[in-house]
Design a protein around this motif. Structure first.
Motif, mmCIF file in Angstrom:
data_model
loop_
_atom_site.group_PDB
_atom_site.id
_atom_site.type_symbol
_atom_site.label_atom_id
_atom_site.label_comp_id
_atom_site.label_asym_id
_atom_site.label_seq_id
_atom_site.Cartn_x
_atom_site.Cartn_y
_atom_site.Cartn_z
ATOM 1 N N LYS A 185 0.819 -1.211 0.000
ATOM 2 C CA LYS A 185 0.000 0.000 0.000
ATOM 3 C C LYS A 185 0.853 1.262 0.000
ATOM 4 C CE LYS A 185 -3.998 -2.218 2.122
ATOM 5 N NZ LYS A 185 -4.869 -2.339 3.322
ATOM 6 N N ASP A 216 -6.859 5.021 8.083
ATOM 7 C CA ASP A 216 -7.477 3.931 7.330
ATOM 8 C C ASP A 216 -7.688 2.698 8.217
ATOM 9 O OD1 ASP A 216 -5.257 5.515 6.028
ATOM 10 O OD2 ASP A 216 -6.311 4.898 4.213
ATOM 11 N N ARG A 274 -2.834 7.024 5.098
ATOM 12 C CA ARG A 274 -1.776 6.372 4.336
ATOM 13 C C ARG A 274 -1.330 7.256 3.169
ATOM 14 N NH1 ARG A 274 -4.929 1.280 4.806
ATOM 15 N NH2 ARG A 274 -3.854 -0.087 6.283
ATOM 16 N N ASP A 275 -2.284 7.923 2.532
ATOM 17 C CA ASP A 275 -1.949 8.808 1.415
ATOM 18 C C ASP A 275 -0.933 9.865 1.833
ATOM 19 O OD1 ASP A 275 -3.672 7.446 -0.206
ATOM 20 O OD2 ASP A 275 -5.097 9.090 -0.490
ATOM 21 N N ARG A 301 -12.757 7.414 0.197
ATOM 22 C CA ARG A 301 -13.112 6.020 -0.068
ATOM 23 C C ARG A 301 -14.469 5.894 -0.724
ATOM 24 N NH1 ARG A 301 -11.216 1.518 4.164
ATOM 25 N NH2 ARG A 301 -8.998 1.985 4.216
#
Length: 284
Positions: free
Chosen positions: A12, A140, A165-166, A280
């Motif tokens: 990821k 997340d 996470r981005d 999302r």
């Protein structure tokens, strides 16, 4: 142009970093465990698991800067990290950017954070330049915890400034791009990567409920209840301790600090838990 390598390139974080680097014209070397999972466009792929010293040495020959995404959680993760670092140094890698953990310490409440601290020490002793990206728990992750309608654990009223996470990937890419261009070396820097706010588990449940329209609750457990409710998984002691200490670390207040390092590195505000939920769902 310096050679940049990215570990976990099909995962990821690593995968997002690779995409961001390619968007800026770089072609990083992809370190993967399974060559069949590498993207078809990749022309510089090396297969190496962290603990496979000969494969790591060969994979890192000629590399100038390396993103070392922490290995999958395991009982011997620290040994894998130390072996990897030793071979990276022997291969001549100049600079390692490592995804560590917020408030990493040998006495951290979150047990896996202790591994991160010892990994940092191994990098300090390696002779290579280093940069630590100390990310909080992922926003997340809490969305995934709530998938069945409840977040359950002994977090009390503690707060966590969870990071998307981005944003972690964007920070890693920003550092690597600076290293590639020579605009900044980041040597010896440790960046605390958090979201814009610290929230309790009850607030996390409320945010997820409001944004998704799906009822989510926080069920607070005692530590004893937490161990008992996870016993049926039959997991190893170290793993269960890590699961429970995820919550007790939040309860302790060790993860409540909010940092502006994401904005400093990327030039934009970090994503909130609500932002990640909207991403999302494809809504703003």
């Amino acid at each position: 142009m310096p050679i940049i390598a990215v570990t976990g390139a099909t995962g990821k974080i690593g995968g997002m970093v690779v995409d961001l680097l390619r968007a800026r014209g770089l072609s990083p070397r992809l370190l993967v465990r399974d060559a069949s999972r590498a993207p078809q466009w990749a022309d510089d792929v090396a297969v190496a698991e962290y603990g496979d010293r000969p494969a790591v040495r060969a994979a890192l020959e000629g590399v100038d800067a390396l993103l070392m995404v922490s290995a999958a959680e395991s009982e011997d993760r620290l040994e894998q990290h130390r072996a990897f670092i030793a071979e990276a140094a022997a291969a001549g890698v100049r600079h390692v950017v490592y995804t560590s953990f917020l408030a990493a310490s040998p006495r951290a409440t979150f047990t896996l954070s202790r591994t991160h601290w010892h990994t940092e020490q191994a990098l300090r002793d390696s002779g290579m330049a280093f940069t630590f990206l100390r990310d909080s728990f992922y926003a997340d992750f809490f969305i995934e915890l709530a998938a069945e309608g409840a977040i359950t654990g002994p977090a009390g009223q503690g707060r966590v400034a969870a990071v998307a996470r981005d944003d972690v990937a964007a920070c890693a890419a920003a550092v690597l791009l600076d290293l590639a261009s020579g605009k900044g070396d980041h040597a010896g820097a440790a960046y605390d990567l958090t979201g814009p706010e610290a929230f309790t588990m009850a607030q996390a449940a409320q945010i997820i409920s409001e944004v998704t329209g799906r009822p989510v609750t926080y069920h607070e457990e005692t530590v004893e209840e937490a161990y008992a409710s996870r016993a049926h998984y039959g997991a190893a002691d170290w793993e269960v301790e890590a699961w429970v200490s995820t919550y007790t670390a939040i309860a302790s207040g060790e993860l409540s600090a909010v940092s502006d390092d994401v904005e400093r590195l990327t030039g934009r505000q970090p994503l909130s838990l609500a932002d990640v939920l909207r991403q999302r769902s494809g809504s703003r």
